[in-house]
Design a protein around this motif. Structure first.
Motif, PDB file in Angstrom:
ATOM      1  N   LEU A 127      24.796  60.304  24.288  1.00 10.47           N
ATOM      2  CA  LEU A 127      26.218  60.309  24.626  1.00 10.47           C
ATOM      3  C   LEU A 127      26.761  61.736  24.603  1.00 10.47           C
ATOM      4  O   LEU A 127      27.652  62.093  25.368  1.00 10.47           O
ATOM      5  CB  LEU A 127      27.006  59.455  23.626  1.00 10.47           C
ATOM      6  N   TYR A 128      26.200  62.539  23.711  1.00 13.29           N
ATOM      7  CA  TYR A 128      26.653  63.920  23.548  1.00 13.29           C
ATOM      8  C   TYR A 128      25.470  64.877  23.731  1.00 13.29           C
ATOM      9  O   TYR A 128      24.383  64.446  24.122  1.00 13.29           O
ATOM     10  CB  TYR A 128      27.338  64.077  22.181  1.00 13.29           C
ATOM     11  N   ASP A 178      23.527  60.916  20.043  1.00  5.01           N
ATOM     12  CA  ASP A 178      24.787  60.171  20.151  1.00  5.01           C
ATOM     13  C   ASP A 178      25.824  60.580  19.113  1.00  5.01           C
ATOM     14  O   ASP A 178      26.803  59.866  18.895  1.00  5.01           O
ATOM     15  CB  ASP A 178      24.504  58.664  20.017  1.00  5.01           C
ATOM     16  N   ALA A 223      29.655  65.448  32.384  1.00  6.47           N
ATOM     17  CA  ALA A 223      29.733  64.063  31.888  1.00  6.47           C
ATOM     18  C   ALA A 223      29.917  64.050  30.372  1.00  6.47           C
ATOM     19  O   ALA A 223      30.709  63.264  29.836  1.00  6.47           O
ATOM     20  CB  ALA A 223      28.482  63.286  32.287  1.00  6.47           C
ATOM     21  N   ASP A 261      33.443  65.220  29.549  1.00  6.40           N
ATOM     22  CA  ASP A 261      34.457  64.198  29.838  1.00  6.40           C
ATOM     23  C   ASP A 261      34.411  63.068  28.802  1.00  6.40           C
ATOM     24  O   ASP A 261      35.453  62.547  28.400  1.00  6.40           O
ATOM     25  CB  ASP A 261      34.239  63.626  31.251  1.00  6.40           C
ATOM     26  N   ARG A 262      33.194  62.701  28.416  1.00  9.07           N
ATOM     27  CA  ARG A 262      33.050  61.650  27.397  1.00  9.07           C
ATOM     28  C   ARG A 262      33.690  62.103  26.081  1.00  9.07           C
ATOM     29  O   ARG A 262      34.376  61.333  25.402  1.00  9.07           O
ATOM     30  CB  ARG A 262      31.560  61.335  27.210  1.00  9.07           C
ATOM     31  N   THR A 263      33.453  63.357  25.734  1.00  4.41           N
ATOM     32  CA  THR A 263      34.019  63.892  24.491  1.00  4.41           C
ATOM     33  C   THR A 263      35.543  63.991  24.591  1.00  4.41           C
ATOM     34  O   THR A 263      36.263  63.625  23.647  1.00  4.41           O
ATOM     35  CB  THR A 263      33.425  65.281  24.199  1.00  4.41           C
TER      36      THR A 263
END
Lengths: 213, 213
Positions: free
Chosen positions: B154-155, B159, B190, B193-195
């Motif tokens: 995710l990061y 994750d 990506a 943006d997720r963060t």
């Protein structure tokens, strides 16, 4: 055995060489010529895709970014320590190291100077003015912090060598190479000179390196 | 209570605001306008002689330099951690954070852009070219490192949120503000943006700050 990708005049490579020497760690050099653009060769980009020196290979692990390498070396090879134990003191020496690493060196490294000349038409005089501007601004901040905090001794924080001193030495050496006026920074230059005179530090100075010219 | 000297659009201030928010630490803002040169006022220089934001006062201790502040916060307020435990992983996320902190932001911060215009006669177009050049070069290195190391989830590292993600968000936000072409960096953007979409991170975004304009 560890391998250091280094250029003699790269101040970030010099930082890592000092830390390795202070800790008595052996390393094999791989010389990467920045003027010859070897840091952008396919062979080197395959090793360090960032295309910058230094890079350290330690036990098969690729380590990039000099400040991260200094922290890694201190965590894995803790004798002698180059970071104190106390969080407030760690923040202090990291902050000093980052004046050099974040506010000074990035503006004056060879890729910036080359681009100023190639793209923006800077003359040698312009480049020297650029260089000295950021040296003066950074060392002003460094000296003001040392004076204000008043925690220095032989080195930036008391009498133990830390990453602050390790980062300072190459920057002051470069400032002298560019004939910067350092008269306003007596405390900073005294600490840099004292650190530079340590045998371990002298042993990895730019002019001692096999790729020096 | 801690006090943060911050400017809404300063990406280094934003890094520290994110770390404080992620850790659930309260802070009182003191707004320092960079366009108004308040960071060079006598009053502020008396607090932080480096004359830069951010600065954090925590328990009477002055902390300067954003990367040093992030490390301090993780050492003193370890929940949730923003650095992993393993030295190799710590070096990895520090190295990523330093691509932003040492290779990108220092070249593009407001003091540099202002000097390029005032002293070197850069037009708005020139300044934009300068800005986008270093964004492209830095994000190329960041993306290449993520792809090569293949440790992202995710990061940037699996994750768990780390300093790498925390430093990335403000830099990508600034890149968008300067209309940089980010198409070549899909993995990096990506993750940014997720963060940025995490509620804690959103809560301290530039446009949420009382000094935003």
């Amino acid at each position: 055995m560890r391998t250091l990708y280094t250029f003699f005049r790269s101040s970030t490579s010099y930082r890592v060489r000092i830390a390795l020497a202070v800790k008595g760690l052996e390393w094999e050099p791989r010389y990467i010529s920045l003027p010859k653009m070897e840091h952008r060769s396919a062979a080197y980009m395959d090793i360090n895709p960032q295309g910058l020196v230094p890079a350290l290979i330690d036990g098969g692990l690729l380590l990039a970014q000099s400040l991260a390498i200094l922290e890694y070396l201190d965590e894995v090879y803790p004798e002698p320590r180059i970071l104190p134990d106390d969080p407030a003191e760690r923040a202090y020496v990291r902050g000093l190291a980052q004046i050099v690493g974040c506010d000074m060196h990035p503006l004056n490294n060879i890729r910036v100077l080359k681009w100023l000349k190639a793209r923006w038409g800077f003359s040698d005089d312009d480049t020297n003015e650029w260089y000295r501007h950021w040296i003066a601004e950074g060392l002003r901040a460094f000296e003001a912090t040392l004076v204000r905090e008043d925690r220095h001794g032989l080195y930036c924080l008391g009498d133990a060598l830390t990453i602050a001193d390790i980062c300072l030495v190459p920057q002051v050496a470069n400032a002298r190479r560019f004939a910067c006026d350092l008269a306003a920074f007596p405390l900073t230059t005294a600490i840099a000179d004292r650190t530079a005179a340590l045998p371990a530090v002298e042993s990895v100075a730019p002019q001692t390196q096999a790729d020096a010219f």
